[in-house]
Design an enzyme around this catalytic site. Structure first.
Site, PDB file in Angstrom:
ATOM      1  N   HIS A   1      -4.922 -15.532   8.882  1.00  0.00           N
ATOM      2  CA  HIS A   1      -3.992 -14.403   8.816  1.00  0.00           C
ATOM      3  C   HIS A   1      -4.466 -13.180   9.586  1.00  0.00           C
ATOM      4  O   HIS A   1      -3.935 -12.085   9.396  1.00  0.00           O
ATOM      5  CB  HIS A   1      -3.673 -14.008   7.369  1.00  0.00           C
ATOM      6  CG  HIS A   1      -3.238 -15.147   6.502  1.00  0.00           C
ATOM      7  ND1 HIS A   1      -2.135 -15.927   6.806  1.00  0.00           N
ATOM      8  CD2 HIS A   1      -3.765 -15.667   5.357  1.00  0.00           C
ATOM      9  CE1 HIS A   1      -1.992 -16.867   5.873  1.00  0.00           C
ATOM     10  NE2 HIS A   1      -2.969 -16.728   5.000  1.00  0.00           N
TER      11      HIS A   1
ATOM     12  N   LYS B   1      21.869  15.136  -5.263  1.00  0.00           N
ATOM     13  CA  LYS B   1      21.927  13.678  -5.407  1.00  0.00           C
ATOM     14  C   LYS B   1      22.397  13.285  -6.800  1.00  0.00           C
ATOM     15  O   LYS B   1      21.938  13.834  -7.802  1.00  0.00           O
ATOM     16  CB  LYS B   1      20.533  13.058  -5.159  1.00  0.00           C
ATOM     17  CG  LYS B   1      20.014  13.240  -3.738  1.00  0.00           C
ATOM     18  CD  LYS B   1      18.635  12.616  -3.571  1.00  0.00           C
ATOM     19  CE  LYS B   1      18.091  12.790  -2.168  1.00  0.00           C
ATOM     20  NZ  LYS B   1      18.819  11.970  -1.187  1.00  0.00           N
TER      21      LYS B   1
ATOM     22  N   PRO C   1       0.826  -1.207   0.000  1.00  0.00           N
ATOM     23  CA  PRO C   1       0.000   0.000   0.000  1.00  0.00           C
ATOM     24  C   PRO C   1       0.863   1.261   0.000  1.00  0.00           C
ATOM     25  O   PRO C   1       1.793   1.384   0.792  1.00  0.00           O
ATOM     26  CB  PRO C   1      -0.797  -0.134   1.305  1.00  0.00           C
ATOM     27  CG  PRO C   1      -0.834  -1.590   1.588  1.00  0.00           C
ATOM     28  CD  PRO C   1       0.500  -2.098   1.111  1.00  0.00           C
ATOM     29  N   GLU C   2       0.564   2.170  -0.916  1.00  0.00           N
ATOM     30  CA  GLU C   2       1.268   3.442  -0.991  1.00  0.00           C
ATOM     31  C   GLU C   2       0.348   4.529  -0.432  1.00  0.00           C
ATOM     32  O   GLU C   2      -0.709   4.229   0.125  1.00  0.00           O
ATOM     33  CB  GLU C   2       1.695   3.696  -2.444  1.00  0.00           C
ATOM     34  CG  GLU C   2       2.578   2.562  -2.979  1.00  0.00           C
ATOM     35  CD  GLU C   2       3.009   2.718  -4.423  1.00  0.00           C
ATOM     36  OE1 GLU C   2       3.069   3.875  -4.904  1.00  0.00           O
ATOM     37  OE2 GLU C   2       3.279   1.701  -5.085  1.00  0.00           O
TER      38      GLU C   2
ATOM     39  N   ARG D   1       1.436 -11.844   5.010  1.00  0.00           N
ATOM     40  CA  ARG D   1       2.889 -12.030   5.071  1.00  0.00           C
ATOM     41  C   ARG D   1       3.495 -11.659   6.428  1.00  0.00           C
ATOM     42  O   ARG D   1       4.694 -11.787   6.623  1.00  0.00           O
ATOM     43  CB  ARG D   1       3.544 -11.222   3.942  1.00  0.00           C
ATOM     44  CG  ARG D   1       2.998 -11.644   2.583  1.00  0.00           C
ATOM     45  CD  ARG D   1       3.607 -10.883   1.430  1.00  0.00           C
ATOM     46  NE  ARG D   1       4.983 -11.292   1.185  1.00  0.00           N
ATOM     47  CZ  ARG D   1       5.694 -10.893   0.130  1.00  0.00           C
ATOM     48  NH1 ARG D   1       5.147 -10.096  -0.772  1.00  0.00           N
ATOM     49  NH2 ARG D   1       6.932 -11.282  -0.039  1.00  0.00           N
TER      50      ARG D   1
END
Length: 275
Positions: free
Chosen positions: A92, A154, A2-3, A111
């Site tokens: 889960h 950078k 998820p972002e 997970r």
């Protein structure tokens, strides 16, 4: 994973579903999910009211009464949903917050990568994982001048620079591929090779794309669902991510996939060329 759009969608859903609910008990089936003492976590939250749900980057901040906050990171496949007490517990499910109205807020994570930490409200900015975060991708916080200056310092490729959360927070693999495609920037372009014009376009596309994804309820590629157990809708709007071999919507050149910073990366070799 998820972002920002997905986490923001979960935040909004939790606010509607459980804001104002009182915790009667916390059941922890997988103690490693809790950073710190899991027994103290459960004991402290007993009797507390969930007053609000905030977000910082990809982190959820569950605000409880008496000045307590649970910092929650969903990582790869974590999700929250609400069930009536007594409903079958899905495989889960690792943490259950029992509510005073007979419902349960359940945390499910196939997970087991997600993590929760209980802290005093206000101290979250001192956590290393939150302290390093850049500005939120909204116009009020995310300033193009500071973004350009940060990029000029950078030499690394632009894709991993956007993924590290320091220049701007909330972008993950999906949306980095998308905003770079929108901005016609090759993912391997060194940050300090970008012009001010490039950075202005990228900056604006980041704000616009994430806002659009939030309004669509996020992107479901594999298993993401929101707190109402609905899938997102933005996967139908993707232009480059996981479109290998399909024609670029701009120029019809087949989208290619490479690995950048150990992440699968999708781009148009015609529209996006290394500078």
């Amino acid at each position: 994973m998820p972002e920002l759009p997905e986490v923001e969608t979960v935040r909004r859903g939790l606010r509607k579903l459980v804001q104002g609910s009182r915790i009667t008990e916390v059941e922890i089936m997988y103690p490693k999910m809790i950073e710190g003492d899991s027994r103290e976590f459960a004991t402290t939250l007993r009797g507390k009211v969930l007053e609000d749900v905030d977000r910082r980057g990809k982190f959820l901040l569950l605000r409880f009464s008496d000045g307590w906050t649970v910092v929650s990171h969903l990582r790869m496949e974590g999700k929250y949903f609400v069930e009536k007490k007594g409903a079958p517990i899905r495989k889960h499910t690792h943490v259950i917050f029992n509510l005073d109205d007979g419902r349960q807020l359940r945390y499910n994570d196939v997970r087991k990568f997600g993590r929760m930490r209980l802290i005093k409200t206000g101290s979250e900015t001192q956590l290393p994982s939150l302290k390093k975060l850049g500005p939120e991708p909204v116009a009020a916080d995310f300033k193009v001048a500071a973004f350009y200056q940060g990029l000029q310092k950078k030499k690394k490729a632009i894709k991993p620079a956007l993924l590290d959360q320091n220049l701007v927070t909330g972008l993950g693999n999906i949306y980095v591929d998308e905003v770079l495609w929108m901005s016609k920037i090759h993912p391997q372009t060194p940050c300090n090779h970008l012009t001010q014009a490039d950075v202005q376009i990228l900056h604006d596309n980041i704000i616009q794309e994430l806002a659009r994804a939030v309004e669509a309820g996020g992107t479901t590629i594999r298993s993401y669902t929101d707190a109402f157990q609905n899938e997102g809708g933005f996967q139908f709007e993707l232009q480059a991510y996981q479109k290998t071999g399909q024609p670029c919507p701009r120029c019809q050149t087949p989208i290619e996939r490479i690995v950048v910073g150990q992440r699968g990366t999708h781009f148009c070799p015609n529209c996006q060329q290394v500078k």
